[in-house]
Write a protein that holds these residues in place. Structure first.
Motif, short mmCIF file in Angstrom:
data_model
loop_
_atom_site.label_atom_id
_atom_site.label_comp_id
_atom_site.label_asym_id
_atom_site.label_seq_id
_atom_site.Cartn_x
_atom_site.Cartn_y
_atom_site.Cartn_z
N ILE A 50 5.07 1.61 3.28
CA ILE A 50 3.94 1.81 4.40
C ILE A 50 2.58 2.10 3.38
CG2 ILE A 50 2.98 3.40 5.82
CD1 ILE A 50 5.76 3.61 6.89
N LEU A 51 1.58 1.44 3.63
CA LEU A 51 0.33 1.49 2.70
C LEU A 51 -0.77 1.97 3.56
CD1 LEU A 51 1.70 -1.51 2.00
CD2 LEU A 51 0.51 -0.95 0.03
N PRO A 52 -0.90 3.36 3.63
CA PRO A 52 -2.13 3.93 4.61
C PRO A 52 -3.27 4.06 3.46
CG PRO A 52 -0.49 5.73 4.07
CD PRO A 52 0.08 4.31 3.37
N THR A 53 -4.68 3.24 4.02
CA THR A 53 -5.48 3.32 3.07
C THR A 53 -6.85 3.56 3.63
OG1 THR A 53 -4.35 1.11 2.14
CG2 THR A 53 -6.62 1.48 1.70
N ASP A 54 -7.62 4.42 2.84
CA ASP A 54 -8.88 5.08 3.17
C ASP A 54 -9.78 3.99 3.59
OD1 ASP A 54 -10.24 7.53 3.23
OD2 ASP A 54 -10.92 7.41 1.42
N LEU A 55 -10.54 4.19 4.54
CA LEU A 55 -11.60 3.16 5.23
C LEU A 55 -12.94 3.78 5.37
CD1 LEU A 55 -12.38 0.19 5.87
CD2 LEU A 55 -11.49 0.67 8.21
N HIS A 56 -13.92 3.50 4.64
CA HIS A 56 -15.35 4.22 5.34
C HIS A 56 -16.39 3.03 5.62
CE1 HIS A 56 -13.80 8.09 4.28
NE2 HIS A 56 -13.25 7.54 3.05
#
Length: 183
Positions: A50-56
């Motif tokens: 699982i690759l949770p990735t910051d998004l802004h």
């Protein structure tokens, strides 16, 4: 038998590459091969990666990180792309039913996401954490997981952060306050 999943948290160009907007630098770059090796091992056992990735969004006046950090992991940017060997691994395996990447907008991969539902639907009971930054997003994800009763394993050679003190403190906190196994 417990079912485990590997989380690779925020391993992006902005956090890892030498020219990243908020890079943890060489310590983060040095863990690339360990992360990919772990991903291969989990995939070989048909366990989830699982690759949770910051998004802004640039200059978002409503997001608290706008006041704390320079712009990073911006939507559709090179900085938000996975770093180096992980980018290649993901390109090769992204269509696997055992690989799940998703955007997150807070430090914890559980905040405002469906991660807990995703794990419970698949009867995943144990989480292995890797990625960056050890004392920010990995830490907050670990605290959330602990509060949801997930046993934790932290791969010491697959997490990195900005300072040796931050790394040392977070690893001790995982073990002493969250009961995590450190390997």
């Amino acid at each position: 038998m417990d079912k485990a999943a590997l989380l690779i948290i925020d391993y992006t160009n902005d956090f890892v590459a030498p020219d990243g907007a908020l890079t943890a630098g060489k310590p983060a770059q040095d863990i690339a091969s360990t992360i990919v090796t772990l991903a291969d091992q989990f995939l070989a056992k048909k366990q989830f990666i699982i690759l949770p990735t910051d998004l802004h969004v640039a200059n978002d006046p409503f997001h608290p990180e706008t006041k704390l950090f320079s712009p990073h992991n911006l939507v559709d940017s090179r900085g938000r792309a996975f770093y180096g060997p992980l980018a290649n691994w993901y390109a090769e395996h992204q269509d696997s039913p055992y690989v799940y990447a998703f955007a997150k907008n807070r430090y914890s991969a559980f905040a405002n996401t469906n991660l807990d539902n995703f794990l419970r639907e698949r009867q995943i009971t144990d989480l292995h954490l890797t990625g960056v930054c050890t004392d920010i997003c990995v830490l907050h994800t670990a605290v959330s997981a602990y509060n949801l009763n997930y046993p934790l394993t932290i791969h010491k050679k697959a997490v990195a952060t900005f300072t040796p003190n931050g790394q040392e403190w977070a690893l001790a906190h995982f073990k002493n306050s969250l009961g995590a196994t450190i390997i």
